[in-house]
Design a protein around this motif. Structure first.
Motif, mmCIF file in Angstrom:
data_model
loop_
_atom_site.group_PDB
_atom_site.id
_atom_site.type_symbol
_atom_site.label_atom_id
_atom_site.label_comp_id
_atom_site.label_asym_id
_atom_site.label_seq_id
_atom_site.Cartn_x
_atom_site.Cartn_y
_atom_site.Cartn_z
ATOM 1 N N GLU A 182 -11.852 -10.508 -0.924
ATOM 2 C CA GLU A 182 -10.586 -9.336 0.058
ATOM 3 C C GLU A 182 -12.216 -9.146 0.854
ATOM 4 O O GLU A 182 -12.838 -7.920 0.080
ATOM 5 C CB GLU A 182 -9.807 -8.929 0.173
ATOM 6 C CG GLU A 182 -8.849 -9.100 -0.809
ATOM 7 C CD GLU A 182 -7.971 -7.646 -0.765
ATOM 8 O OE1 GLU A 182 -6.498 -8.414 0.092
ATOM 9 O OE2 GLU A 182 -7.741 -6.792 -1.069
ATOM 10 N N LYS A 186 0.830 -1.316 -0.062
ATOM 11 C CA LYS A 186 -0.260 -0.158 -0.053
ATOM 12 C C LYS A 186 1.194 1.069 -0.091
ATOM 13 O O LYS A 186 1.639 1.582 -0.705
ATOM 14 C CB LYS A 186 -1.519 -0.111 1.182
ATOM 15 C CG LYS A 186 -1.770 -1.267 1.318
ATOM 16 C CD LYS A 186 -2.625 -1.395 2.611
ATOM 17 C CE LYS A 186 -3.867 -3.030 2.237
ATOM 18 N NZ LYS A 186 -5.207 -2.505 2.952
ATOM 19 N N LEU A 235 -3.638 -12.518 -0.051
ATOM 20 C CA LEU A 235 -3.028 -10.670 -0.784
ATOM 21 C C LEU A 235 -3.010 -9.609 0.805
ATOM 22 O O LEU A 235 -4.351 -10.440 1.483
ATOM 23 C CB LEU A 235 -3.717 -10.735 -1.928
ATOM 24 C CG LEU A 235 -4.416 -8.890 -1.544
ATOM 25 C CD1 LEU A 235 -2.240 -8.620 -2.878
ATOM 26 C CD2 LEU A 235 -4.798 -7.842 -2.597
ATOM 27 N N VAL A 236 -1.738 -9.922 0.996
ATOM 28 C CA VAL A 236 -1.510 -9.310 2.411
ATOM 29 C C VAL A 236 -1.076 -8.191 2.326
ATOM 30 O O VAL A 236 0.235 -7.422 1.514
ATOM 31 C CB VAL A 236 -0.083 -10.656 2.722
ATOM 32 C CG1 VAL A 236 -0.549 -10.588 4.437
ATOM 33 C CG2 VAL A 236 -0.168 -12.148 2.634
ATOM 34 N N GLY A 237 -1.651 -7.996 3.458
ATOM 35 C CA GLY A 237 -0.496 -6.129 3.307
ATOM 36 C C GLY A 237 -0.689 -6.398 4.880
ATOM 37 O O GLY A 237 1.008 -5.924 4.978
ATOM 38 N N GLY A 238 -0.981 -5.763 5.756
ATOM 39 C CA GLY A 238 -0.262 -5.295 7.144
ATOM 40 C C GLY A 238 1.235 -6.129 6.935
ATOM 41 O O GLY A 238 2.064 -5.923 7.288
ATOM 42 N N GLU A 250 -9.843 -0.388 -1.252
ATOM 43 C CA GLU A 250 -9.393 0.773 -0.994
ATOM 44 C C GLU A 250 -9.521 2.279 -2.624
ATOM 45 O O GLU A 250 -9.945 3.317 -2.559
ATOM 46 C CB GLU A 250 -8.012 1.397 -0.444
ATOM 47 C CG GLU A 250 -8.201 1.006 0.935
ATOM 48 C CD GLU A 250 -7.081 -0.434 1.081
ATOM 49 O OE1 GLU A 250 -5.763 -0.064 0.717
ATOM 50 O OE2 GLU A 250 -6.840 -0.930 2.184
ATOM 51 N N GLY A 307 -7.617 -10.052 3.871
ATOM 52 C CA GLY A 307 -8.405 -10.044 5.328
ATOM 53 C C GLY A 307 -7.301 -10.132 6.208
ATOM 54 O O GLY A 307 -7.771 -11.085 6.621
ATOM 55 N N VAL A 359 -4.643 -11.213 7.086
ATOM 56 C CA VAL A 359 -3.681 -12.584 6.669
ATOM 57 C C VAL A 359 -2.333 -12.409 7.683
ATOM 58 O O VAL A 359 -1.670 -11.381 7.140
ATOM 59 C CB VAL A 359 -3.066 -13.150 5.504
ATOM 60 C CG1 VAL A 359 -2.481 -14.551 5.296
ATOM 61 C CG2 VAL A 359 -4.991 -13.797 4.434
ATOM 62 N N HIS A 387 -8.556 -2.728 -5.912
ATOM 63 C CA HIS A 387 -8.578 -3.249 -4.466
ATOM 64 C C HIS A 387 -8.997 -2.478 -4.064
ATOM 65 O O HIS A 387 -10.299 -1.157 -4.591
ATOM 66 C CB HIS A 387 -7.592 -2.550 -4.155
ATOM 67 C CG HIS A 387 -6.598 -3.185 -2.871
ATOM 68 N ND1 HIS A 387 -7.471 -2.785 -1.594
ATOM 69 C CD2 HIS A 387 -6.753 -4.440 -2.990
ATOM 70 C CE1 HIS A 387 -7.046 -3.324 -0.584
ATOM 71 N NE2 HIS A 387 -6.534 -4.092 -0.388
ATOM 72 N N GLY A 408 -7.372 -5.502 7.283
ATOM 73 C CA GLY A 408 -6.986 -4.200 7.792
ATOM 74 C C GLY A 408 -7.288 -3.811 9.504
ATOM 75 O O GLY A 408 -7.270 -3.263 10.307
HETATM 76 P P1 PGA Z 1 -4.792 -6.782 5.744
HETATM 77 O O1 PGA Z 1 -4.731 -5.789 4.226
HETATM 78 O O2 PGA Z 1 -3.649 -7.457 5.436
HETATM 79 O O3 PGA Z 1 -3.710 -5.779 6.263
HETATM 80 O O4 PGA Z 1 -6.027 -6.744 5.813
HETATM 81 C C1 PGA Z 1 -4.982 -6.998 2.867
HETATM 82 C C2 PGA Z 1 -4.915 -5.954 1.649
HETATM 83 O O5 PGA Z 1 -6.127 -5.158 1.569
HETATM 84 O O6 PGA Z 1 -4.501 -6.365 0.130
#
Ligand code: PGA
Length: 253
Positions: A169, A11, A234-237, A99, A214, A216, A97, A175
Protein backbone atom coordinates in the motif's frame (compact mmCIF):
# COMPACT_ATOMS: atom_id res chain seq x y z
CA UNK A 1 -1.87 -21.78 -6.83
CA UNK A 2 -1.88 -18.56 -4.87
CA UNK A 3 -5.17 -17.10 -3.69
CA UNK A 4 -6.86 -13.99 -5.02
CA UNK A 5 -8.26 -11.88 -2.20
CA UNK A 6 -10.48 -8.82 -1.92
CA UNK A 7 -10.03 -7.48 1.62
CA UNK A 8 -12.17 -4.73 3.12
CA UNK A 9 -10.66 -2.48 5.79
CA UNK A 10 -13.41 -0.52 7.48
CA UNK A 11 -10.89 1.23 9.74
CA UNK A 12 -12.49 3.23 12.63
CA UNK A 13 -15.76 3.90 10.83
CA UNK A 14 -19.50 3.36 11.38
CA UNK A 15 -21.78 3.15 14.37
CA UNK A 16 -23.42 -0.15 15.27
CA UNK A 17 -26.58 0.59 13.30
CA UNK A 18 -24.54 1.75 10.29
CA UNK A 19 -22.41 -1.39 10.49
CA UNK A 20 -25.51 -3.53 10.64
CA UNK A 21 -27.00 -1.77 7.62
CA UNK A 22 -23.80 -2.22 5.63
CA UNK A 23 -23.53 -5.92 6.54
CA UNK A 24 -27.16 -6.43 5.51
CA UNK A 25 -26.44 -4.70 2.19
CA UNK A 26 -23.31 -6.82 1.67
CA UNK A 27 -25.34 -9.99 2.26
CA UNK A 28 -28.02 -8.78 -0.17
CA UNK A 29 -25.58 -7.75 -2.93
CA UNK A 30 -24.57 -10.70 -5.08
CA UNK A 31 -20.90 -11.33 -5.75
CA UNK A 32 -18.98 -14.19 -7.28
CA UNK A 33 -16.05 -15.90 -5.56
CA UNK A 34 -14.31 -18.78 -7.33
CA UNK A 35 -12.58 -21.74 -5.67
CA UNK A 36 -9.30 -19.91 -5.30
CA UNK A 37 -10.75 -16.56 -4.27
CA UNK A 38 -11.63 -15.02 -0.92
CA UNK A 39 -13.38 -11.94 0.42
CA UNK A 40 -12.14 -10.76 3.82
CA UNK A 41 -13.88 -8.15 5.98
CA UNK A 42 -11.69 -6.39 8.54
CA UNK A 43 -14.34 -4.66 10.58
CA UNK A 44 -13.80 -2.73 13.83
CA UNK A 45 -13.22 -5.28 16.61
CA UNK A 46 -16.41 -4.36 18.40
CA UNK A 47 -18.47 -5.41 15.34
CA UNK A 48 -16.69 -8.72 14.73
CA UNK A 49 -19.36 -10.89 16.43
CA UNK A 50 -22.06 -9.17 14.36
CA UNK A 51 -20.07 -9.63 11.15
CA UNK A 52 -19.46 -13.30 11.98
CA UNK A 53 -23.19 -13.78 12.47
CA UNK A 54 -24.23 -11.93 9.31
CA UNK A 55 -21.58 -13.49 7.05
CA UNK A 56 -21.83 -17.01 8.50
CA UNK A 57 -22.00 -19.85 5.97
CA UNK A 58 -20.94 -17.65 3.08
CA UNK A 59 -18.36 -19.66 1.16
CA UNK A 60 -14.88 -18.10 0.80
CA UNK A 61 -15.86 -15.16 3.04
CA UNK A 62 -13.90 -14.39 6.21
CA UNK A 63 -14.08 -11.83 8.98
CA UNK A 64 -10.75 -10.28 9.98
CA UNK A 65 -9.33 -8.05 12.69
CA UNK A 66 -7.47 -4.82 11.93
CA UNK A 67 -4.80 -5.42 14.57
CA UNK A 68 -3.77 -7.72 17.41
CA UNK A 69 -1.23 -7.58 20.22
CA UNK A 70 2.04 -9.48 19.94
CA UNK A 71 1.34 -11.47 23.14
CA UNK A 72 -1.45 -14.04 23.46
CA UNK A 73 -2.64 -12.93 26.90
CA UNK A 74 -1.63 -10.90 29.90
CA UNK A 75 -1.73 -7.50 31.53
CA UNK A 76 -2.11 -5.37 28.39
CA UNK A 77 -5.13 -3.20 29.09
CA UNK A 78 -7.20 -2.38 26.05
CA UNK A 79 -5.56 -4.90 23.73
CA UNK A 80 -6.81 -7.98 21.88
CA UNK A 81 -4.73 -11.06 21.09
CA UNK A 82 -4.62 -13.33 18.08
CA UNK A 83 -5.66 -16.23 20.36
CA UNK A 84 -8.70 -14.34 21.58
CA UNK A 85 -9.67 -13.57 18.00
CA UNK A 86 -9.16 -17.18 16.92
CA UNK A 87 -11.32 -18.33 19.83
CA UNK A 88 -14.30 -16.49 18.32
CA UNK A 89 -13.58 -17.63 14.77
CA UNK A 90 -11.35 -14.87 13.40
CA UNK A 91 -8.22 -16.17 11.72
CA UNK A 92 -7.15 -13.24 9.54
CA UNK A 93 -5.45 -10.21 11.06
CA UNK A 94 -4.08 -7.10 9.37
CA UNK A 95 -0.56 -6.33 10.61
CA UNK A 96 1.43 -3.16 10.18
CA UNK A 97 -1.03 -0.99 8.32
CA UNK A 98 0.70 2.33 7.58
CA UNK A 99 -1.74 4.11 9.90
CA UNK A 100 -0.61 1.88 12.78
CA UNK A 101 3.03 2.32 11.84
CA UNK A 102 2.59 6.08 11.75
CA UNK A 103 0.11 6.90 14.54
CA UNK A 104 0.95 4.06 16.94
CA UNK A 105 4.69 3.91 16.28
CA UNK A 106 4.64 0.26 15.25
CA UNK A 107 8.17 -0.68 14.29
CA UNK A 108 9.41 -3.40 11.95
CA UNK A 109 10.64 -5.34 14.99
CA UNK A 110 7.26 -5.15 16.72
CA UNK A 111 5.53 -6.26 13.52
CA UNK A 112 7.83 -9.28 13.33
CA UNK A 113 6.60 -10.25 16.81
CA UNK A 114 2.97 -9.77 15.75
CA UNK A 115 3.46 -11.92 12.66
CA UNK A 116 5.02 -14.65 14.81
CA UNK A 117 2.15 -14.51 17.31
CA UNK A 118 -0.43 -14.84 14.54
CA UNK A 119 1.35 -17.66 12.72
CA UNK A 120 2.01 -19.54 15.97
CA UNK A 121 -1.72 -20.18 16.31
CA UNK A 122 -2.19 -20.97 12.59
CA UNK A 123 -3.93 -17.71 11.79
CA UNK A 124 -3.15 -15.57 8.73
CA UNK A 125 -1.36 -12.23 8.93
CA UNK A 126 -2.17 -9.71 6.21
CA UNK A 127 1.13 -7.87 6.34
CA UNK A 128 1.14 -4.29 5.03
CA UNK A 129 4.11 -2.55 3.53
CA UNK A 130 4.54 0.52 1.35
CA UNK A 131 6.42 3.76 0.99
CA UNK A 132 5.59 7.43 1.73
CA UNK A 133 5.51 10.03 -1.05
CA UNK A 134 9.04 11.31 -0.37
CA UNK A 135 10.47 7.84 -0.99
CA UNK A 136 8.44 7.41 -4.20
CA UNK A 137 9.62 10.80 -5.41
CA UNK A 138 13.21 9.80 -4.70
CA UNK A 139 12.51 6.56 -6.63
CA UNK A 140 13.83 4.45 -3.77
CA UNK A 141 10.56 2.60 -3.09
CA UNK A 142 11.96 -0.82 -3.94
CA UNK A 143 14.71 -0.64 -1.34
CA UNK A 144 12.31 0.87 1.22
CA UNK A 145 9.75 -1.92 0.86
CA UNK A 146 12.44 -4.60 0.70
CA UNK A 147 13.77 -3.41 4.08
CA UNK A 148 10.26 -3.64 5.57
CA UNK A 149 9.94 -7.22 4.34
CA UNK A 150 13.43 -8.20 5.52
CA UNK A 151 13.01 -6.67 8.96
CA UNK A 152 9.60 -8.16 9.73
CA UNK A 153 9.31 -11.35 7.66
CA UNK A 154 12.60 -12.79 6.50
CA UNK A 155 13.22 -14.61 9.79
CA UNK A 156 10.33 -16.91 8.84
CA UNK A 157 10.77 -20.37 7.32
CA UNK A 158 9.58 -21.10 3.79
CA UNK A 159 6.76 -23.12 5.31
CA UNK A 160 5.63 -20.09 7.33
CA UNK A 161 6.10 -17.37 4.73
CA UNK A 162 3.58 -18.92 2.32
CA UNK A 163 0.93 -18.43 5.02
CA UNK A 164 1.45 -14.66 5.05
CA UNK A 165 -0.61 -12.44 2.76
CA UNK A 166 1.21 -9.29 1.67
CA UNK A 167 -0.58 -5.99 1.10
CA UNK A 168 1.50 -3.42 -0.74
CA UNK A 169 0.00 0.00 0.00
CA UNK A 170 1.80 3.13 -1.15
CA UNK A 171 1.02 5.63 1.61
CA UNK A 172 0.56 8.44 -0.91
CA UNK A 173 -2.33 6.50 -2.46
CA UNK A 174 -4.21 5.66 0.76
CA UNK A 175 -7.43 7.61 1.13
CA UNK A 176 -6.18 10.25 -1.28
CA UNK A 177 -8.03 9.23 -4.42
CA UNK A 178 -4.59 8.91 -6.04
CA UNK A 179 -3.98 5.38 -7.20
CA UNK A 180 -0.72 3.89 -8.35
CA UNK A 181 -1.01 3.19 -12.05
CA UNK A 182 -1.48 -0.46 -12.84
CA UNK A 183 2.07 -0.46 -14.23
CA UNK A 184 3.47 1.06 -11.02
CA UNK A 185 1.59 -1.57 -9.02
CA UNK A 186 2.82 -4.38 -11.24
CA UNK A 187 6.43 -3.15 -11.11
CA UNK A 188 6.66 -3.09 -7.35
CA UNK A 189 4.61 -6.26 -6.88
CA UNK A 190 7.01 -8.04 -9.22
CA UNK A 191 9.89 -6.60 -7.21
CA UNK A 192 8.36 -7.80 -3.94
CA UNK A 193 7.90 -11.27 -5.43
CA UNK A 194 11.51 -11.24 -6.62
CA UNK A 195 12.65 -10.47 -3.04
CA UNK A 196 10.80 -13.57 -1.84
CA UNK A 197 12.21 -15.58 -4.76
CA UNK A 198 15.76 -14.59 -3.85
CA UNK A 199 15.23 -15.51 -0.21
CA UNK A 200 12.97 -18.58 -0.53
CA UNK A 201 13.07 -19.67 -4.19
CA UNK A 202 10.70 -19.13 -7.11
CA UNK A 203 8.21 -21.82 -6.16
CA UNK A 204 7.64 -20.32 -2.70
CA UNK A 205 7.46 -16.77 -4.08
CA UNK A 206 4.80 -17.85 -6.55
CA UNK A 207 2.60 -19.13 -3.70
CA UNK A 208 2.46 -15.77 -1.90
CA UNK A 209 -0.57 -13.56 -2.47
CA UNK A 210 0.37 -9.89 -2.88
CA UNK A 211 -2.56 -7.46 -2.64
CA UNK A 212 -2.53 -3.84 -3.77
CA UNK A 213 -4.05 -1.14 -1.55
CA UNK A 214 -4.56 2.58 -2.04
CA UNK A 215 -7.75 4.11 -3.45
CA UNK A 216 -8.96 0.88 -5.07
CA UNK A 217 -12.49 1.41 -6.39
CA UNK A 218 -14.94 -0.48 -8.56
CA UNK A 219 -13.82 1.64 -11.49
CA UNK A 220 -10.09 0.79 -11.29
CA UNK A 221 -10.05 -2.64 -9.62
CA UNK A 222 -10.29 -4.68 -12.80
CA UNK A 223 -7.29 -3.04 -14.41
CA UNK A 224 -5.11 -3.23 -11.28
CA UNK A 225 -6.09 -6.84 -10.52
CA UNK A 226 -5.37 -7.90 -14.11
CA UNK A 227 -1.63 -7.33 -13.55
CA UNK A 228 0.17 -10.67 -13.26
CA UNK A 229 1.70 -10.03 -9.82
CA UNK A 230 -1.36 -8.35 -8.27
CA UNK A 231 -3.49 -10.91 -6.45
CA UNK A 232 -6.29 -8.67 -5.26
CA UNK A 233 -6.71 -5.62 -3.07
CA UNK A 234 -6.93 -4.20 0.43
CA UNK A 235 -9.68 -1.62 0.24
CA UNK A 236 -10.56 1.16 2.67
CA UNK A 237 -13.04 3.84 1.55
CA UNK A 238 -14.72 1.86 -1.22
CA UNK A 239 -15.34 -1.09 1.13
CA UNK A 240 -17.88 1.03 3.02
CA UNK A 241 -20.27 0.88 0.04
CA UNK A 242 -21.73 -2.58 -0.53
CA UNK A 243 -22.17 -2.30 -4.30
CA UNK A 244 -18.65 -0.88 -4.75
CA UNK A 245 -17.06 -3.67 -2.77
CA UNK A 246 -19.13 -6.36 -4.52
CA UNK A 247 -17.85 -5.00 -7.84
CA UNK A 248 -14.30 -5.10 -6.47
CA UNK A 249 -14.78 -8.75 -5.45
CA UNK A 250 -16.10 -9.50 -8.94
CA UNK A 251 -13.03 -7.80 -10.45
CA UNK A 252 -10.88 -10.61 -9.02
CA UNK A 253 -11.83 -12.99 -11.79
P1 PGA B 1 -8.24 3.40 0.76
O1 PGA B 1 -7.50 2.65 2.00
O2 PGA B 1 -8.79 2.30 -0.10
O3 PGA B 1 -9.30 4.23 1.41
O4 PGA B 1 -7.20 4.18 0.06
C1 PGA B 1 -6.74 1.51 1.78
C2 PGA B 1 -6.15 1.03 3.09
O5 PGA B 1 -5.72 1.88 3.88
O6 PGA B 1 -6.11 -0.17 3.36
Amino acid sequence: MRKQIAAANWKMNLTLSQAETLLNEIVATPHHLGENQQAVFAVPAIYIPLALEKLANKPHVFVAAQNAHQKQSGAYTGELSASMLASIGVNHIIVGHSERREYFAESDALLAEKVDAILSIQSTPIFCCGEPLSIREAETQNAFVEAQLKNSLFHLSAEAIVKVVIAYEPIWAIGTGKTASSQQAQDIHAYIRSCFATKYGEAVANEISILYGGSVKASNAKEIFSQPDVDGGLVGGASLIATEFAAIINALS
